[in-house]
Write an enzyme that holds these catalytic residues in place. Sequence first.
Site, PDB file in Angstrom:
ATOM      1  N   ASP A 111       0.818  -1.285   0.147  1.00 23.08           N
ATOM      2  CA  ASP A 111      -0.140  -0.012  -0.027  1.00 23.08           C
ATOM      3  C   ASP A 111       0.982   1.395  -0.025  1.00 23.08           C
ATOM      4  O   ASP A 111       0.457   2.226  -0.639  1.00 23.08           O
ATOM      5  CB  ASP A 111      -0.696   0.127   1.148  1.00 23.08           C
ATOM      6  CG  ASP A 111      -2.029  -0.661   1.274  1.00 23.08           C
ATOM      7  OD1 ASP A 111      -2.182  -1.773  -0.004  1.00 23.08           O
ATOM      8  OD2 ASP A 111      -2.803  -1.372   1.997  1.00 23.08           O
ATOM      9  N   CYS A 152       1.393  -7.507   5.455  1.00 27.70           N
ATOM     10  CA  CYS A 152       0.806  -6.314   5.157  1.00 27.70           C
ATOM     11  C   CYS A 152      -0.733  -6.061   5.473  1.00 27.70           C
ATOM     12  O   CYS A 152      -1.223  -7.333   5.753  1.00 27.70           O
ATOM     13  CB  CYS A 152       1.170  -5.708   3.570  1.00 27.70           C
ATOM     14  SG  CYS A 152       0.724  -4.022   3.298  1.00 27.70           S
ATOM     15  N   GLU A 488      -6.913   3.524  -1.366  1.00 24.34           N
ATOM     16  CA  GLU A 488      -6.675   4.324  -0.017  1.00 24.34           C
ATOM     17  C   GLU A 488      -6.326   5.610  -0.367  1.00 24.34           C
ATOM     18  O   GLU A 488      -5.443   6.092  -1.570  1.00 24.34           O
ATOM     19  CB  GLU A 488      -5.772   3.669   0.771  1.00 24.34           C
ATOM     20  CG  GLU A 488      -6.202   2.423   1.460  1.00 24.34           C
ATOM     21  CD  GLU A 488      -4.934   1.805   2.433  1.00 24.34           C
ATOM     22  OE1 GLU A 488      -3.844   2.236   2.565  1.00 24.34           O
ATOM     23  OE2 GLU A 488      -5.619   0.891   2.986  1.00 24.34           O
ATOM     24  N   SER A 513      -6.006   5.102   4.196  1.00 19.06           N
ATOM     25  CA  SER A 513      -5.017   4.106   4.812  1.00 19.06           C
ATOM     26  C   SER A 513      -5.345   4.404   6.389  1.00 19.06           C
ATOM     27  O   SER A 513      -5.930   5.308   7.000  1.00 19.06           O
ATOM     28  CB  SER A 513      -3.505   4.678   4.663  1.00 19.06           C
ATOM     29  OG  SER A 513      -2.557   4.168   5.748  1.00 19.06           O
TER      30      SER A 513
END
Length: 599
Positions: A111, A152, A488, A513
């Site tokens: 991400d 993650c 995000e 996020s």
Amino acid sequence: MEPQKPGPVRYLHFDSLPDDAKDSQGRPALNRHSAIITRGHDFPGAQAMLYAAGVPDRETMLTAPQVGIASVWWEGNPCNMHLLDLAKTVKDSVRKQGMLGWQYNTIGVSDAITMGGPGMRFSLQTREIIADSIETVTCAQHHDACIALPGCDKNMPGVIMGFARHNRPSIMIFGGTIKPGYSETLRKPINISSCYEAQGAYAYNKLRSEHDPSLTKDDIMLDFEQHACPGAGACGGMYTANTMSTAIEAMGLTPPGSSSTPAEAPAKHRECMKAADYIRICLERNIRPRDLITRRSLHNAMVMMMALGGSTNGVLHFLAMAGTAEVPLTLDDFQAVSDKIPFIADLAPSGKYYMADLYEIGGAPAVMKLLVAAKLLDGDIPTITGKTLAENVASWPSLPQDQLIIRPLDNPIKRTGHLEILRGNLAPGGAVAKITGKEGTLFVGKARVFNKEEELDKALTAGAIPHGQKLVLVVRYEGPKGGPGMPEQLKASAALMGAGLSDVALITDGRYSGASHGFIVGHIVPEAAVGGPIALVRDDDTITIDSENNVLSVDVSDEEMARRRAQWKAPPAYVTRGVLAKYAALVGDASHGAMTDLF
């Protein structure tokens, strides 16, 4: 009379030995699934392949349970780059217990690396790919159990969804958190979120060092980029990875302490060395994922998320985990927990400390011990250890009296949770707000509309969002279908913080996020791509975000909204082929977890 057609099969269940099957010594058979292909000679080709893969002898073929060891390992991302080594330690522990361990891995997306770019659209759908991979290998290979090692944030709900689908004894071992970074130019701890906030300060010429005025903003940015992430491990604040790991530990699906042990700590390898002990318990007692993924355990997950200040993504992922396990869970359940649970953790992004700091004072088990004692957390739920959650944490030290990370329950940061479920004429299907109280609880401002995140990013980079105006920045066509992939928006939310734009709120049908903070609302349902009201908002409309009354509304009459709807035309699909097009065709809305198996 025509024969009745069988009904739809939600999950394909394979043949296995009965629950009370015994081995040759009269003990419970631990190879209930693999025995279908290893006993007798009905599957000689399968046995030939297994001998070639490493089964040493006929006795092992007949009696040893086969354990899949699923790591979300890949190079190029600190969250995941060490998982292959941890998985090897797990495999060694499985082998020493006389079981067969088969390593495999699935894919992930960073991400942080993709944030703000087109690659971020691929992130959320990796949750489905991970679940697909684990379900596929476990069922196709007739594995008796699964040990998964995610790193993650999408990794963790992905493996739990995979567990819920195959429903065979399984445990999750979190890869662990990263160490905090340190900025020499600003002389303070930093982390991945600091980079994005620094970018906002950079764009608005606010990035400077009090300790050395000769340093340029480029010097400081380079320092951040080189030192924010000092090694292996997931992002260090109470972002999505640590939100999910602590919640899943509170559900009883991980070894005690797994969620807060840092990636590079020796204790993480010791945890992996004990993995076989736990999976053997699950096999012997037939403890399966759906025994553990329940209303009670999901309530625990929500309590941990609210107490620790977790990510809005937790709402999306808990809904998906519950939906996959066929456990009822709705947005109203999150609001009910938020109304009762105090926010007590001074952890990033809104606070000062990191998961590595929490580890030093007892970690997640110490927090759970506090919450169990206060009867806020259900200590009686079963876990993968064969003990209750309360029994798991009983021997852990309590939080030290002089620690500053976890506030007393009677003196919290906020007396209720930081996540609020909003509804109104702008979000009739619900929206999720992350409001810690530091920004206030009510925001009214004029809309400034952006049809994609990249439009807002360009405006922020150009310094085009002014100070001193109460603005609600509306980012739309970024939902599960419209994004596609519900990207995000940390780049935008962090840039607002770094630029000091405290008089600006941000709302979207996309998501944020876990590192995002400020006055932010995401997961707006229905999304713009399907004609939700957010698609009808125009510049200068007045928008109200009221977390006290759980309302998200636009001050436009029903008649005017109807007129705008009649004029609205759906934009062409952003992606028309490949994996994202397939995802957009299958995915449901955010209020139901953005799942792809709702049909």
